[in-house]
Write a protein that holds these residues in place. Structure first.
Motif, PDB file in Angstrom:
ATOM      1  N   ALA A   1       0.584  -1.316  -0.159  1.00  0.00           N
ATOM      2  CA  ALA A   1       0.152  -0.325  -0.037  1.00  0.00           C
ATOM      3  C   ALA A   1       0.795   1.082  -0.248  1.00  0.00           C
ATOM      4  CB  ALA A   1      -0.574  -0.031   1.426  1.00  0.00           C
ATOM      5  N   ILE A   2       0.442   2.425  -0.761  1.00  0.00           N
ATOM      6  CA  ILE A   2       1.221   3.706  -1.168  1.00  0.00           C
ATOM      7  C   ILE A   2      -0.245   4.512  -0.714  1.00  0.00           C
ATOM      8  CG2 ILE A   2       3.006   2.636  -2.521  1.00  0.00           C
ATOM      9  CD1 ILE A   2       1.533   4.633  -4.481  1.00  0.00           C
TER      10      ILE A   2
ATOM     11  N   ASN B   1      -8.473  10.227 -12.038  1.00  0.00           N
ATOM     12  CA  ASN B   1      -7.647   9.519 -11.262  1.00  0.00           C
ATOM     13  C   ASN B   1      -6.096   8.981 -11.041  1.00  0.00           C
ATOM     14  OD1 ASN B   1      -7.075  10.064  -7.700  1.00  0.00           O
ATOM     15  ND2 ASN B   1      -8.895   9.709  -7.581  1.00  0.00           N
ATOM     16  N   ILE B   2      -5.311   9.283  -9.867  1.00  0.00           N
ATOM     17  CA  ILE B   2      -4.056   8.618  -9.899  1.00  0.00           C
ATOM     18  C   ILE B   2      -3.944   6.648  -9.337  1.00  0.00           C
ATOM     19  CG2 ILE B   2      -1.664   8.325  -9.563  1.00  0.00           C
ATOM     20  CD1 ILE B   2      -2.789  11.115 -11.168  1.00  0.00           C
ATOM     21  N   GLY B   3      -3.796   6.258 -10.558  1.00  0.00           N
ATOM     22  CA  GLY B   3      -3.401   4.704  -9.730  1.00  0.00           C
ATOM     23  C   GLY B   3      -1.430   4.137  -9.853  1.00  0.00           C
ATOM     24  N   TYR B   4      -1.544   3.363  -9.311  1.00  0.00           N
ATOM     25  CA  TYR B   4      -0.274   2.502  -9.033  1.00  0.00           C
ATOM     26  C   TYR B   4      -0.267   0.695  -9.470  1.00  0.00           C
ATOM     27  CZ  TYR B   4      -0.889   0.679  -3.885  1.00  0.00           C
ATOM     28  OH  TYR B   4      -0.508  -0.526  -3.412  1.00  0.00           O
ATOM     29  N   ALA B   5       0.458   1.051 -10.048  1.00  0.00           N
ATOM     30  CA  ALA B   5       1.365  -0.523 -10.591  1.00  0.00           C
ATOM     31  C   ALA B   5       2.776  -0.394  -9.476  1.00  0.00           C
ATOM     32  CB  ALA B   5       1.360  -0.537 -11.315  1.00  0.00           C
ATOM     33  N   ILE B   6       3.060  -1.556  -9.405  1.00  0.00           N
ATOM     34  CA  ILE B   6       4.307  -2.284  -8.984  1.00  0.00           C
ATOM     35  C   ILE B   6       5.508  -3.154  -9.566  1.00  0.00           C
ATOM     36  CG2 ILE B   6       3.658  -1.358  -6.184  1.00  0.00           C
ATOM     37  CD1 ILE B   6       3.613  -4.354  -5.519  1.00  0.00           C
ATOM     38  N   SER B   7       6.618  -3.442  -9.226  1.00  0.00           N
ATOM     39  CA  SER B   7       7.872  -4.427 -10.329  1.00  0.00           C
ATOM     40  C   SER B   7       8.932  -4.547 -10.123  1.00  0.00           C
ATOM     41  CB  SER B   7       7.708  -3.838 -11.608  1.00  0.00           C
ATOM     42  OG  SER B   7       8.440  -4.494 -12.799  1.00  0.00           O
ATOM     43  N   THR B   8       9.753  -5.383  -9.903  1.00  0.00           N
ATOM     44  CA  THR B   8      10.656  -6.016  -9.097  1.00  0.00           C
ATOM     45  C   THR B   8      11.534  -5.335 -10.657  1.00  0.00           C
ATOM     46  OG1 THR B   8      10.534  -8.202  -9.929  1.00  0.00           O
ATOM     47  CG2 THR B   8       9.598  -7.596  -7.825  1.00  0.00           C
ATOM     48  N   ASP B   9      11.187  -5.632 -11.609  1.00  0.00           N
ATOM     49  CA  ASP B   9      12.361  -5.466 -12.304  1.00  0.00           C
ATOM     50  C   ASP B   9      12.112  -4.389 -13.704  1.00  0.00           C
ATOM     51  OD1 ASP B   9      10.349  -6.281 -14.128  1.00  0.00           O
ATOM     52  OD2 ASP B   9      10.871  -8.724 -14.898  1.00  0.00           O
ATOM     53  N   GLY B  10      11.084  -3.500 -13.211  1.00  0.00           N
ATOM     54  CA  GLY B  10      10.632  -2.277 -13.965  1.00  0.00           C
ATOM     55  C   GLY B  10       9.858  -2.297 -15.693  1.00  0.00           C
ATOM     56  N   ILE B  11       9.781  -3.945 -15.225  1.00  0.00           N
ATOM     57  CA  ILE B  11       8.989  -4.599 -17.164  1.00  0.00           C
ATOM     58  C   ILE B  11       7.631  -5.325 -16.839  1.00  0.00           C
ATOM     59  CG2 ILE B  11      10.050  -6.141 -19.660  1.00  0.00           C
ATOM     60  CD1 ILE B  11      11.674  -3.370 -19.284  1.00  0.00           C
TER      61      ILE B  11
ATOM     62  N   SER C   1      -4.565  -0.588  -8.053  1.00  0.00           N
ATOM     63  CA  SER C   1      -5.268   0.632  -7.741  1.00  0.00           C
ATOM     64  C   SER C   1      -6.903  -0.429  -8.697  1.00  0.00           C
ATOM     65  CB  SER C   1      -5.289   1.745  -8.726  1.00  0.00           C
ATOM     66  OG  SER C   1      -4.304   1.694  -7.999  1.00  0.00           O
ATOM     67  N   VAL C   2      -8.045  -0.007  -7.783  1.00  0.00           N
ATOM     68  CA  VAL C   2      -9.049  -0.622  -9.064  1.00  0.00           C
ATOM     69  C   VAL C   2      -9.707   0.561  -8.543  1.00  0.00           C
ATOM     70  CG1 VAL C   2      -9.033  -2.886  -8.730  1.00  0.00           C
ATOM     71  CG2 VAL C   2     -10.058  -2.089  -6.305  1.00  0.00           C
ATOM     72  N   THR C   3      -9.425   1.657  -7.706  1.00  0.00           N
ATOM     73  CA  THR C   3     -10.016   3.376  -7.211  1.00  0.00           C
ATOM     74  C   THR C   3      -8.789   3.813  -7.269  1.00  0.00           C
ATOM     75  OG1 THR C   3      -9.888   2.347  -4.881  1.00  0.00           O
ATOM     76  CG2 THR C   3     -11.982   1.860  -6.327  1.00  0.00           C
ATOM     77  N   GLY C   4      -9.029   5.365  -7.291  1.00  0.00           N
ATOM     78  CA  GLY C   4      -8.042   6.314  -8.046  1.00  0.00           C
ATOM     79  C   GLY C   4      -7.306   6.510  -6.149  1.00  0.00           C
ATOM     80  N   LEU C   5      -5.968   6.666  -5.803  1.00  0.00           N
ATOM     81  CA  LEU C   5      -5.763   7.067  -4.943  1.00  0.00           C
ATOM     82  C   LEU C   5      -5.364   8.237  -3.981  1.00  0.00           C
ATOM     83  CD1 LEU C   5      -1.389   6.358  -5.961  1.00  0.00           C
ATOM     84  CD2 LEU C   5      -2.773   5.097  -4.850  1.00  0.00           C
ATOM     85  N   ILE C   6      -6.528   9.177  -5.174  1.00  0.00           N
ATOM     86  CA  ILE C   6      -6.748  10.759  -3.907  1.00  0.00           C
ATOM     87  C   ILE C   6      -8.346  10.300  -4.022  1.00  0.00           C
ATOM     88  CG2 ILE C   6      -6.641  12.992  -3.692  1.00  0.00           C
ATOM     89  CD1 ILE C   6      -4.370  12.861  -5.815  1.00  0.00           C
ATOM     90  N   ALA C   7      -8.893   9.817  -2.808  1.00  0.00           N
ATOM     91  CA  ALA C   7      -9.626  10.206  -2.816  1.00  0.00           C
ATOM     92  C   ALA C   7     -11.027  11.255  -2.563  1.00  0.00           C
ATOM     93  CB  ALA C   7     -10.608   9.364  -1.142  1.00  0.00           C
ATOM     94  N   GLN C   8     -12.205  11.163  -3.588  1.00  0.00           N
ATOM     95  CA  GLN C   8     -12.706  12.450  -3.581  1.00  0.00           C
ATOM     96  C   GLN C   8     -13.394  13.028  -3.105  1.00  0.00           C
ATOM     97  OE1 GLN C   8     -13.799  12.286  -7.280  1.00  0.00           O
ATOM     98  NE2 GLN C   8     -14.372  14.640  -6.178  1.00  0.00           N
ATOM     99  N   LYS C   9     -13.359  13.595  -1.807  1.00  0.00           N
ATOM    100  CA  LYS C   9     -13.720  13.904  -0.625  1.00  0.00           C
ATOM    101  C   LYS C   9     -12.506  14.721  -0.327  1.00  0.00           C
ATOM    102  CE  LYS C   9     -12.437  10.517   3.067  1.00  0.00           C
ATOM    103  NZ  LYS C   9     -13.648  10.536   4.533  1.00  0.00           N
TER     104      LYS C   9
END
Length: 504
Positions: free
Chosen positions: A43-44, A272-282, A288-296
């Motif tokens: 989580a971030i 909105n902004i989502g994110y993904a993670i990787s161990t090798d950059g590829i 994310s299934v929802t955006g990182l910044i909540a609407q409120k």
């Protein structure tokens, strides 16, 4: 559709007027770091640093009066340089703003610094939506343009002073071959440097307007090899925040992961902004299934659109994030777009400068097996914990100034006698220590013994070069499976145990 969107945070591109260029493209297999299994969820938090925009639109009639979006921030000449996109209602240009703290920005009086021109390949609509990086004494600015035939591609402009740019006469990345995932257009460039290469993350769109993300690498910024693993990120499933499209990648590296922030468009064209993670950059794993910044949490000026991030690290694992925002959910421009600032903490609550099996791993959000790649879970009594590894293991350490001029040391234990008995062949086990692909130390073990493998700074420094990351690899010449030798039920392939890897 006359105006089909490619850059959905800001830019409507005219790529459907004609078929894309189907030049022969070079693909190859590469990674930005040694590969290992997909990581567990991490989580971030993306936190707004200011409720107000830090860079606003210009006055009516100015070149950036309608939208100000697409920031790209780098450090240069003791300041922060922000190459951003401005829209006047007809044309997208690139402008420059400078700052000391990233909050108070001063626009360059000679703006815009980059515009479409009939003398260049990018003749209409846009010379903006770019990504800047300082590389070998120059600033390279990768940007989006449209040629005479309506093809959207990625161009390159270079500068030594950060203000006056010279464009390459041709695009450096064009649409892919017919029927490929990127056969209509490419855009949304974001570039990072690693291990002597530039890596370009970008948006590709096919002839049915499906958007995906890919990556290519280059040593000069002009000739690019696409990854054979492309596309590396796909649109979201039905009902997710990016079901209508995704793009605008930005990539950060904080060991042990690469992080990608990207923009998602939902069915109502809110972003909105989502994110993904990787161990090798590829190979990326969406988080994310929802955006990182909540609407409120969204301020009124960015109530409908949050998009288009650029990342800059302030201290190990802690990043500033500039982003575009608007209060109109439009798929192209006319968003009342302005630029905001957020913060991102990727430290995971652990010491990134070392691996210590006896650290309190309950306080970190990453697994020990991700930090020490190729290892098994830590085992043993408190104070005597160690991690079994096979014939090869890898860890990435951040090398800060406090650790320079110190030896790189590995401690643990090796069952050399047991390995010989299991293999039914007497012999020594050689452990070798590598940093950034260069061998820095080795030691032979003929009997069960503690491991104290050390490389002095005089050996480590040349391997590091200008990098602040030590990619530490430990290789063993022999390994065994206890179950196969009848020594225990353990079916793991083992070579030795590691307790610590650190500069001391």
């Amino acid at each position: 559709m006359k105006n089909q969107r490619l850059r959905f945070a800001a830019l409507t591109l005219l790529f459907l007027f004609s078929a894309a260029l189907h030049a022969r493209q070079t693909t190859t297999t590469f990674s930005l770091a040694p590969s290992f299994d997909q990581p567990a969820p991490v989580a971030i938090e993306l936190n707004l640093a200011s409720p107000k925009p830090v860079l606003e639109r210009g006055k009516p009639g100015q070149w950036d009066a309608i939208d100000v979006l697409n920031p790209s921030v780098i450090r240069f000449n003791g300041k922060l340089y922000n190459y951003y996109s401005g829209y006047d209602g007809k044309i997208w240009h690139t402008g420059l703003a400078t700052s000391i703290d990233g909050i108070q920005w001063e626009k360059y009086k000679g703006n815009p610094i980059l515009s479409p021109s009939p003398k260049n390949w990018d003749v209409s609509y846009i010379s903006a939506n770019g990504a800047a990086i300082e590389w070998k004494g120059k600033i390279l600015y990768f940007y989006q343009g449209v040629d005479r035939k309506g093809h959207t591609a990625i161009g390159l402009a270079t500068s030594r002073d950060g203000i006056r740019f010279i464009k390459q006469p041709k695009p450096v990345l064009t649409a892919g071959e017919a029927d490929s995932w990127e056969d209509s257009a490419v855009g949304d460039p974001y570039v990072i440097a690693r291990n002597g290469y530039l890596y370009l993350y970008y948006l590709g769109q096919n002839h049915t307007a499906i958007q995906r993300l890919g990556v290519a690498r280059s040593q000069d910024g002009i000739t690019w090899q696409r990854s054979s693993a492309n596309p590396v990120l796909d649109v979201g499933a039905y009902g997710t925040f990016d079901e209508n499209g995704l793009g605008e990648p930005s990539v950060a590296y904080t060991p042990p992961y690469f992080y990608m922030l990207y923009t998602g468009r939902d069915k109502n064209e809110q972003r909105n902004i989502g994110y993904a993670i990787s161990t090798d950059g590829i190979h990326w794993k969406k988080m994310s299934v929802t955006g990182l910044i909540a609407q409120k949490q969204l301020p009124s000026w960015a109530s409908k659109v949050v998009c288009d991030t650029t990342l800059l690290e302030n201290s190990p694992g802690k990043w500033q994030v500039w982003f575009g925002g608007g209060d109109k959910p439009h798929p192209g421009q006319n968003l009342n777009g302005q630029i905001g600032l957020a913060t991102l903490d990727l430290t995971h609550g652990r010491n990134a400068s070392e691996f210590d099996a006896n650290a309190d791993w309950s306080k970190t959000t990453v697994r020990s097996t991700d930090v020490l790649r190729g290892s098994f879970a830590i085992e043993g009594e408190p104070g005597k914990r160690q991690a079994w590894v096979g014939p090869q293991t890898h860890a990435t350490l951040v090398v800060d100034k406090a650790r320079q001029n110190k030896s790189l040391t590995v401690t643990g234990w090796i069952p050399a006698t047991m390995i010989s008995r299991a293999l039914k062949t007497p012999g020594k086990v050689t452990l070798t220590l590598w940093v950034n692909g260069k061998k820095v130390a080795s030691h032979d073990y003929s009997h069960d013994d503690t491991v104290q493998l050390s490389a002095p700074w005089s050996q480590v420094a040349p391997a590091l070069g200008t990098s602040r990351f030590a990619e530490v690899e430990i290789r063993a010449s022999r390994s065994f499976v206890p179950a196969q030798a009848g020594l225990s039920p353990d079916i793991r392939r083992l070579s030795f145990m590691i307790q610590t890897i650190r500069f001391q």
